[in-house]
Design a protein around this motif. Structure first.
Motif, short mmCIF file in Angstrom:
data_model
loop_
_atom_site.label_atom_id
_atom_site.label_comp_id
_atom_site.label_asym_id
_atom_site.label_seq_id
_atom_site.Cartn_x
_atom_site.Cartn_y
_atom_site.Cartn_z
N ASN A 241 -9.94 2.26 -8.15
CA ASN A 241 -9.41 1.25 -7.24
C ASN A 241 -10.37 0.93 -6.10
O ASN A 241 -11.01 1.83 -5.55
CB ASN A 241 -8.08 1.72 -6.65
CG ASN A 241 -7.04 2.00 -7.71
OD1 ASN A 241 -6.79 3.16 -8.05
ND2 ASN A 241 -6.44 0.97 -8.26
N TYR A 242 -10.42 -0.36 -5.75
CA TYR A 242 -11.32 -0.81 -4.68
C TYR A 242 -10.82 -2.17 -4.19
O TYR A 242 -9.98 -2.82 -4.82
CB TYR A 242 -12.76 -0.91 -5.22
CG TYR A 242 -13.82 -0.95 -4.14
CD1 TYR A 242 -14.19 0.22 -3.48
CD2 TYR A 242 -14.43 -2.13 -3.77
CE1 TYR A 242 -15.16 0.21 -2.48
CE2 TYR A 242 -15.39 -2.17 -2.77
CZ TYR A 242 -15.76 -0.99 -2.13
OH TYR A 242 -16.70 -1.01 -1.13
N ALA A 243 -11.34 -2.59 -3.04
CA ALA A 243 -11.01 -3.91 -2.50
C ALA A 243 -11.34 -4.99 -3.53
O ALA A 243 -12.25 -4.81 -4.34
CB ALA A 243 -11.81 -4.16 -1.21
N PRO A 244 -10.57 -6.07 -3.57
CA PRO A 244 -9.63 -6.55 -2.55
C PRO A 244 -8.21 -6.01 -2.66
O PRO A 244 -7.29 -6.63 -2.09
CB PRO A 244 -9.65 -8.06 -2.80
CG PRO A 244 -9.86 -8.19 -4.27
CD PRO A 244 -10.80 -7.08 -4.62
N GLU A 245 -8.00 -4.90 -3.36
CA GLU A 245 -6.67 -4.31 -3.38
C GLU A 245 -6.26 -3.95 -1.95
O GLU A 245 -7.04 -3.39 -1.19
CB GLU A 245 -6.64 -3.09 -4.30
CG GLU A 245 -6.86 -3.47 -5.76
CD GLU A 245 -6.90 -2.28 -6.69
OE1 GLU A 245 -6.98 -2.51 -7.92
OE2 GLU A 245 -6.85 -1.13 -6.22
N LEU A 246 -5.01 -4.23 -1.62
CA LEU A 246 -4.56 -4.16 -0.23
C LEU A 246 -3.90 -2.83 0.15
O LEU A 246 -3.71 -2.56 1.33
CB LEU A 246 -3.56 -5.30 0.05
CG LEU A 246 -4.14 -6.72 -0.02
CD1 LEU A 246 -3.01 -7.75 0.08
CD2 LEU A 246 -5.15 -6.94 1.09
N THR A 247 -3.52 -2.04 -0.84
CA THR A 247 -2.79 -0.81 -0.53
C THR A 247 -3.44 0.40 -1.19
O THR A 247 -4.22 0.28 -2.13
CB THR A 247 -1.33 -0.89 -1.01
OG1 THR A 247 -1.32 -0.96 -2.45
CG2 THR A 247 -0.62 -2.09 -0.44
N GLY A 248 -3.08 1.57 -0.66
CA GLY A 248 -3.41 2.82 -1.32
C GLY A 248 -4.89 3.15 -1.38
O GLY A 248 -5.66 2.87 -0.46
N ILE A 249 -5.28 3.71 -2.51
CA ILE A 249 -6.62 4.27 -2.68
C ILE A 249 -7.70 3.21 -2.57
O ILE A 249 -8.75 3.44 -1.97
CB ILE A 249 -6.71 5.01 -4.02
CG1 ILE A 249 -5.75 6.21 -4.01
CG2 ILE A 249 -8.13 5.47 -4.31
CD1 ILE A 249 -5.53 6.84 -5.35
N GLY A 250 -7.45 2.03 -3.13
CA GLY A 250 -8.46 0.97 -3.07
C GLY A 250 -8.81 0.60 -1.64
O GLY A 250 -9.99 0.37 -1.31
N LYS A 251 -7.81 0.54 -0.79
CA LYS A 251 -8.04 0.21 0.62
C LYS A 251 -8.92 1.26 1.29
O LYS A 251 -9.90 0.92 1.98
CB LYS A 251 -6.70 0.11 1.34
CG LYS A 251 -6.78 -0.18 2.83
CD LYS A 251 -5.39 -0.26 3.45
CE LYS A 251 -5.44 -0.63 4.92
NZ LYS A 251 -6.13 0.38 5.75
N TYR A 252 -8.60 2.53 1.10
CA TYR A 252 -9.37 3.59 1.76
C TYR A 252 -10.77 3.72 1.17
O TYR A 252 -11.74 3.94 1.91
CB TYR A 252 -8.61 4.91 1.70
CG TYR A 252 -7.50 4.97 2.72
CD1 TYR A 252 -7.79 5.17 4.07
CD2 TYR A 252 -6.17 4.80 2.36
CE1 TYR A 252 -6.79 5.19 5.03
CE2 TYR A 252 -5.16 4.83 3.31
CZ TYR A 252 -5.47 5.02 4.64
OH TYR A 252 -4.48 5.04 5.58
N SER A 253 -10.91 3.59 -0.14
CA SER A 253 -12.24 3.69 -0.75
C SER A 253 -13.16 2.59 -0.26
O SER A 253 -14.33 2.83 0.06
CB SER A 253 -12.12 3.64 -2.28
OG SER A 253 -11.50 4.80 -2.78
N SER A 254 -12.64 1.38 -0.17
CA SER A 254 -13.49 0.28 0.28
C SER A 254 -13.84 0.39 1.76
O SER A 254 -14.97 0.12 2.17
CB SER A 254 -12.82 -1.07 -0.02
OG SER A 254 -11.53 -1.13 0.53
N GLU A 255 -12.88 0.83 2.58
CA GLU A 255 -13.17 1.02 4.00
C GLU A 255 -14.25 2.09 4.19
O GLU A 255 -15.15 1.94 5.03
CB GLU A 255 -11.91 1.40 4.76
CG GLU A 255 -10.95 0.25 4.97
CD GLU A 255 -9.78 0.62 5.88
OE1 GLU A 255 -9.82 1.71 6.49
OE2 GLU A 255 -8.84 -0.19 5.98
#
Length: 416
Positions: free
Chosen positions: A9-23
Motif C-alpha cells: 500500500n502507498y499513496a494516493p491511498e488515504l487511510t491506513g498503511i498506505g498513508k503512513y508508508s508514503s509520508e
C-alpha cells in the motif's frame, strides 16, 4: 543514503498503511535521501482501482521526489469480506512485484531494503533479495495479519495455524531489523522469535501542526445539516471486519430516542460499508461522508465532539488503530472499544473512555456521558493534545527512525 521501500500500500491511498508508508518515504526524500518504492496500484480501502492507473501493466511515477514502481495485482469484482479474495490479491502482488523488486535493487543498490507488512507474503522475497545482494533488511510490522485472520475466523485449523506461525517465526528471526508500532506488539514480536536486539519500536505519528484544534462549526456540519446543538460522534477510517463497526450502529439505535442531539457520522470506505449503510438505514441520527483528502483532515476531525474507535476484542494488541494519533492531536475525546490493560486502553487513558468491546450498553453510556458534559470533553481533549505533541509527534518519531536507518546502513557498508 539510498532506501528501497517495499509494500502493498502507498499513496494516493488515504487511510491506513498506505498513508503512513508514503509520508515516511516522502519525509526521507525531503531530508535528501534517495528513496524508491515498489508497491501495488492504489486500491484500498474501496478495493477499486484508483483513477489514472492501469492494473494490466507496470507503471512508474514520481511522487514528491520518490520514485514509485507500481505492480499489478488481482482485485476481486466484489469487495472481499472473506479470506479467498484477500489472499489471492496479496499473493498476486507478491508474485508480480518480484521483477520490479529485483530491478530496483540492481539499479539503486540501496543501503537498506525496508519491507512493510501487511502483507506478510512479501516478507520472504524481501529477505531473499536482501541476502542475494548483501543489503541490510528491515521489516516493519503494522499489524499481525496472520494472528488477526485466525482470530476473526478468516483462516481456520490448528495445523494450519501452527504451520503458518512456524514459518512466520523463522522469517522474523532472519531480518536484520524488525520494528512495530506499540510496546505490546513489540512483546508479541519477541514471543514469535524476533531477537530483542534486532527489534525497534517505531510508532505511527501525526503532524501536530497540520492537525490541531479547530472550531467545531465546520463546512462538514453545514453539509450534513447539523447545528451547534448537535453532538457529533465521528468514526473516520476504514470500514472493515476488524473494526467491529456494527457496535456503533447498535449504539446509534439505542441513543436515537434517548439523546436525539447525538448524531453518528461515518466517514470512510471498505468491505463493510454497504452492510453498515443497510443496517443504519432506518436511523435518523446517522450520516455518511466519503473519505476525505489530507487537506481537509483537520476540518473533519474538528467536526467531531466525540471520536469513536471501535475494535474487536479478538484483535486487541495485534494492531493499534492508525486513527488514534490524529484524534488525539485534534483535542477531541475518544470512546474506544478496548479491554483494560490493552495497548489502546493505555494510550487513551485520560484522553477518552475505554469500554469493553463486547459491552454495547457501556459504549452507549460512554458516548452519552461525554455528550452531556462539555467540560469533560474539553479536559480530555486537552490531555489528548498534550499526548499527541509529546508521544506522537511526526518530526520526533521520523528523526529517530532516520537515525536507526543510518545506523543499519553504516553497519551494512562495514560488512559489505
Amino acid at each position: 543514503m539510498k532506501i528501497l521501500a517495499y509494500g502493498l500500500n502507498y499513496a494516493p491511498e488515504l487511510t491506513g498503511i498506505g498513508k503512513y508508508s508514503s509520508e515516511l518515504c516522502e519525509w526521507l526524500a525531503s531530508r535528501g535521501h534517495t528513496v524508491e518504492v515498489v508497491t501495488a496500484h492504489p486500491y484500498y480501502p474501496d478495493w477499486v482501482l484508483a483513477e489514472g492507473y492501469d492494473n494490466r501493466s507496470y507503471q512508474h511515477e514520481i511522487r514528491n521526489r520518490v520514485k514509485v514502481r507500481r505492480c499489478p495485482l488481482y482485485l476481486p469484482r466484489v469487495v472481499p469480506t472473506g479470506k479467498r479474495g484477500r489472499i489471492l490479491s496479496h499473493a498476486s502482488f507478491a508474485i508480480s512485484s518480484v521483477p520490479k523488486l529485483l530491478a530496483s535493487v540492481r539499479q539503486l543498490r540501496p543501503d537498506v531494503l525496508l519491507a512493510v507488512t501487511p502483507s506478510f507474503l512479501i516478507a520472504p522475497m524481501a529477505l531473499a533479495v536482501s541476502r542475494m545482494f548483501a543489503t541490510p533488511s528491515w521489516l516493519h510490522v503494522q499489524d499481525f495479519e496472520l494472528d488477526a485472520a485466525f482470530e476473526l475466523g478468516m483462516l481456520a485449523g490448528n495445523n494450519l495455524r501452527r504451520a503458518a506461525t512456524s514459518v512466520e517465526s523463522i522469517i522474523l528471526s532472519k531480518f536484520d531489523r524488525i520494528s512495530t508500532i506499540s510496546p505490546r506488539m513489540m512483546d508479541r514480536l519477541h514471543t514469535k522469535g524476533a531477537p530483542p536486539a534486532s527489534t525497534v519500536k517505531f510508532r505511527n505519528w501525526v503532524d501536530t501542526e497540520a492537525i490541531s484544534p479547530a472550531n467545531r462549526m465546520t463546512r462538514f456540519r453545514e453539509q450534513l445539516g447539523l447545528s451547534d446543538r448537535h453532538i457529533v460522534a465521528l468514526y473516520a477510517g476504514s470500514i472493515a471486519a476488524k473494526q467491529g463497526i456494527e457496535s456503533l450502529a447498535d449504539a446509534a439505535a439505542e441513543l436515537q430516542a434517548k439523546a436525539p442531539e447525538v448524531v453518528f457520522v461515518f466517514c470512510g470506505a471498505g468491505a463493510m460499508l454497504k452492510h453498515l449503510v443497510k443496517i443504519t438505514a432506518p436511523l435518523s441520527n446517522v450520516k455518511f461522508l466519503d473519505l476525505q483528502p489530507d487537506e481537509r483532515m483537520r476540518e473533519l476531525l474538528a467536526t467531531a465532539d466525540i471520536h469513536l474507535i471501535p475494535q474487536r476484542a479478538q484483535i486487541s494488541d495485534l494492531m493499534l488503530p492508525s486513527k488514534l494519533a490524529p484524534i488525539l492531536a485534534s483535542a477531541r475525546p475518544a470512546v474506544a472499544m478496548a479491554n483494560p490493560g490493552t495497548q489502546l486502553a493505555i494510550e487513551i487513558d485520560g484522553a477518552g473512555i475505554a469500554v469493553p468491546p463486547s459491552d454495547r450498553e457501556a459504549l452507549s453510556k460512554a458516548i452519552l456521558k461525554l455528550a452531556k458534559d462539555p467540560g469533560l470533553r474539553m479536559r480530555m481533549g486537552a490531555h489528548g493534545r498534550t499526548l499527541a505533541c509529546t508521544r506522537w509527534d511526526k518530526q520526533i518519531i521520523l528523526s529517530e527512525f532516520e537515525a536507526r536507518l543510518v545506523e543499519i546502513a553504516n553497519r551494512g557498508r562495514m560488512h559489505g
